[in-house]
Structure formats: C-alpha cells, structure tokens
Design a protein around this motif. Sequence first.
Motif, PDB file in Angstrom:
ATOM      1  N   VAL A  48       3.230  34.128 -25.245  1.00  0.00           N
ATOM      2  CA  VAL A  48       3.896  35.121 -24.303  1.00  0.00           C
ATOM      3  C   VAL A  48       3.069  35.359 -22.932  1.00  0.00           C
ATOM      4  O   VAL A  48       1.644  35.430 -22.822  1.00  0.00           O
ATOM      5  N   ILE A  51       5.737  39.908 -20.678  1.00  0.00           N
ATOM      6  CA  ILE A  51       6.147  40.726 -21.741  1.00  0.00           C
ATOM      7  C   ILE A  51       7.495  41.159 -21.560  1.00  0.00           C
ATOM      8  O   ILE A  51       8.151  41.944 -22.820  1.00  0.00           O
ATOM      9  N   ASP A  52       8.251  41.016 -20.792  1.00  0.00           N
ATOM     10  CA  ASP A  52       9.449  41.589 -20.615  1.00  0.00           C
ATOM     11  C   ASP A  52      10.723  40.482 -21.303  1.00  0.00           C
ATOM     12  O   ASP A  52      11.726  40.606 -21.422  1.00  0.00           O
ATOM     13  N   ASN A  53       9.965  39.294 -21.626  1.00  0.00           N
ATOM     14  CA  ASN A  53      10.542  38.397 -22.428  1.00  0.00           C
ATOM     15  C   ASN A  53      10.668  38.552 -23.688  1.00  0.00           C
ATOM     16  O   ASN A  53       9.857  39.104 -24.584  1.00  0.00           O
ATOM     17  N   LYS A  54      11.866  38.571 -24.594  1.00  0.00           N
ATOM     18  CA  LYS A  54      12.121  38.429 -26.094  1.00  0.00           C
ATOM     19  C   LYS A  54      12.246  37.116 -26.614  1.00  0.00           C
ATOM     20  O   LYS A  54      12.857  36.251 -25.860  1.00  0.00           O
ATOM     21  N   TYR A  81       4.472  44.826 -31.731  1.00  0.00           N
ATOM     22  CA  TYR A  81       5.644  43.974 -31.579  1.00  0.00           C
ATOM     23  C   TYR A  81       6.873  44.731 -32.171  1.00  0.00           C
ATOM     24  O   TYR A  81       6.589  45.662 -33.041  1.00  0.00           O
ATOM     25  N   THR A  82       8.061  44.420 -31.724  1.00  0.00           N
ATOM     26  CA  THR A  82       9.223  44.794 -32.072  1.00  0.00           C
ATOM     27  C   THR A  82      10.020  43.765 -32.625  1.00  0.00           C
ATOM     28  O   THR A  82      10.192  42.823 -31.664  1.00  0.00           O
ATOM     29  N   GLN A  87      15.239  39.020 -32.885  1.00  0.00           N
ATOM     30  CA  GLN A  87      14.418  38.843 -31.518  1.00  0.00           C
ATOM     31  C   GLN A  87      13.135  39.544 -31.825  1.00  0.00           C
ATOM     32  O   GLN A  87      13.138  40.517 -32.231  1.00  0.00           O
ATOM     33  N   GLU A  89       9.467  40.956 -29.676  1.00  0.00           N
ATOM     34  CA  GLU A  89       9.304  41.498 -28.542  1.00  0.00           C
ATOM     35  C   GLU A  89       7.634  41.905 -28.585  1.00  0.00           C
ATOM     36  O   GLU A  89       7.398  42.450 -29.497  1.00  0.00           O
ATOM     37  N   GLU A  91       3.960  43.747 -26.642  1.00  0.00           N
ATOM     38  CA  GLU A  91       3.554  44.498 -25.839  1.00  0.00           C
ATOM     39  C   GLU A  91       2.454  43.783 -24.821  1.00  0.00           C
ATOM     40  O   GLU A  91       2.255  44.221 -23.890  1.00  0.00           O
TER      41      GLU A  91
END
Length: 177
Positions: A48, A51-54, A81-82, A87, A89, A91
């Motif tokens: 990563v 951090i705006d990338n999924k 993370y989500t 997808q 994502e 933090e």
Amino acid sequence: MTGSEILSYCETRLGRSLDSDLALEAINESLREIADAGLLYAIATVTVDDIDNKFEMPDDYTYIEQVIKKDDDKEYLYEDYTFRGGQIEFEDEGDYEIIARKMPESIENISDSLVEIHPLFYNAIKYYALAWFKENDQFGSKGSQVLYERFNKRIIKASKTLLRSEPNKSWRVIRNA
C-alpha cells in the motif's frame, strides 16, 4: 477422487449412462455450493503506497481470516482494514500479507482430480451430483431433495471435523494433595 469416479457412482446408482459434460457441470456446481465451507486458504501480498486506493481481491476469496503487516523484519496482526464487495482497504501504508478463505477451483475435464478439496467432502459432492441428475429427471422430486439434504449435512460434518482438528485451547489442572 476424479470427476470420472463421481460420474461412475451416479451411473451405478441411477442404473443408466449419463452425459459426462452434464456431470462436470454438476460437480462444479457442487464445488461452488461448498464455497468457503471447504476451508481452503490462500495468501495474497499487497503493498500500500496510497491509503486512498482500494485493492481488488481475487474473485474466489470469500472471507479475510487475518491480515499481517510486515514492518522491516517484524510481523504483526493488523486490524485497520475494511473488506467489502471483494475489495480491501487499509488505513496505513506498508506491506501486508492477507490470509483468506477461498472457494474451491472448478475442474476443467471429467477426468481431473479434485485435488484442492479435502477428501471429507467427496461423499457430499457425489450426493450433489446424484441429486442434480435426479432433479433433471423430475424437477422437485422427493428423492433429489433427500440427496441435497445429505449433501448439506455432509458439508457441515466435514467442516466441523476439520475445524475440530485445531489444538486444544484449554487444559485441566489436576493437583495431588
């Protein structure tokens, strides 16, 4: 176990020849029904930088078991993370190892082996294929419903057996006076 062996089982039980392409379709459908109950795991590595990338996870990933963040020579469990809609994502920036449950891969030919899935699921797959053919003969037949129920019970039993094989997490202490 191969797809041909499952086809032979179904032909024996039904007392007639069956189309191998249809058997292949039934077997692959059963593998999709087993889904992550098959307790198969895969590891993906992600770096990563923003951090705006999924990040799009493979289609066969169904559940994230854990995420490990790699920082220099250290590794630690990461929870910020989500995972939603296939997808993931994060933090924080960094290198991550994602351990996820996945679905079993389909077989391409009827002669292929079911190498990815545990043998405890073989009987379930046979019941599903047999139910599939019985249902095609007579939609909604009681016989096919009974076999689908056996399929579901076998999946639950196999999953519970495999999950139970984890080491005991508690100990009993016996003290002598």
